[in-house]
Design a protein around this motif. Sequence first.
Motif, PDB file in Angstrom:
ATOM      1  N   SER A  59       0.858  -1.176   0.000  1.00 57.44           N
ATOM      2  CA  SER A  59       0.000   0.000   0.000  1.00 57.44           C
ATOM      3  C   SER A  59       0.895   1.228   0.000  1.00 57.44           C
ATOM      4  O   SER A  59       1.767   1.356   0.859  1.00 57.44           O
ATOM      5  CB  SER A  59      -0.894  -0.010   1.241  1.00 57.44           C
ATOM      6  OG  SER A  59      -1.546   1.226   1.381  1.00 57.44           O
ATOM      7  N   LYS A  61       0.465   5.351  -0.142  1.00 55.28           N
ATOM      8  CA  LYS A  61      -0.491   6.457  -0.065  1.00 55.28           C
ATOM      9  C   LYS A  61       0.269   7.771  -0.065  1.00 55.28           C
ATOM     10  O   LYS A  61       1.264   7.918   0.643  1.00 55.28           O
ATOM     11  CB  LYS A  61      -1.344   6.342   1.199  1.00 55.28           C
ATOM     12  CG  LYS A  61      -2.200   5.105   1.239  1.00 55.28           C
ATOM     13  CD  LYS A  61      -2.943   4.988   2.545  1.00 55.28           C
ATOM     14  CE  LYS A  61      -3.697   3.663   2.584  1.00 55.28           C
ATOM     15  NZ  LYS A  61      -4.250   3.400   3.891  1.00 55.28           N
ATOM     16  N   GLY A  71       3.662  -3.013   3.576  1.00 63.38           N
ATOM     17  CA  GLY A  71       3.621  -4.233   2.788  1.00 63.38           C
ATOM     18  C   GLY A  71       4.320  -5.355   3.532  1.00 63.38           C
ATOM     19  O   GLY A  71       4.956  -5.149   4.563  1.00 63.38           O
ATOM     20  N   LYS A 164      -0.276  -2.901 -10.065  1.00 58.82           N
ATOM     21  CA  LYS A 164      -0.350  -3.739  -8.875  1.00 58.82           C
ATOM     22  C   LYS A 164      -0.378  -5.214  -9.241  1.00 58.82           C
ATOM     23  O   LYS A 164      -0.422  -6.058  -8.396  1.00 58.82           O
ATOM     24  CB  LYS A 164      -1.581  -3.382  -8.048  1.00 58.82           C
ATOM     25  CG  LYS A 164      -1.497  -1.979  -7.513  1.00 58.82           C
ATOM     26  CD  LYS A 164      -2.672  -1.651  -6.673  1.00 58.82           C
ATOM     27  CE  LYS A 164      -2.531  -0.204  -6.228  1.00 58.82           C
ATOM     28  NZ  LYS A 164      -3.669   0.303  -5.590  1.00 58.82           N
TER      29      LYS A 164
END
Length: 186
Positions: A59, A61, A71, A164
Amino acid sequence: MTSVVDRQCGAKFRTECQSGEKPRAAIMANDKHLPPVVWAQRNDKLYITINVEDCKGASVKFDNNSLQFSGKGGKENLDYEVKLDFYGEIDGEKSKFAILPRHVPVVVVKKEGGPYWPRLLKETTKVHWLKTDFDKWRDEDDSDVDDSKDAAFEDMMNDMGSYKGTGEDLGNDDDDSDDEGLPDLE
């Protein structure tokens, strides 16, 4: 076991040592590990590489002035987490990342182009897990440097977007174009 307080974020870490060995990694108090991070910059962007092999459930952000990564990966399948509070503001919507087998490359776009930042993080204290990426580093006044490596990296990131992985089969490898004209094995 010893405890150390990191001045960067005020988090308490513990390092585990057995029989006088040196500690292998810093562990945050919530059992999250700090991944090794390297960085370089240009006038308008930052190149950040988070070195976690075989990262699962990653992830990334972006905020106005920070990046948050978490992660699970590495040989021991450890939980990793790091938050970078940047020196200046960034444009999170234009920033990109990709999840690759050996690392997570991130291109962070600065909110305002201009002179290089004097450092990556808001805090002035040095952190052990953050290092300069000398393979990508360029001095601000370098004018005779070839930009083709930057362009190739940018093209790769643009092709991937925020890739991803889909986990789907990408086709049959029997008809590769690079196999044409090879002699048969005897």
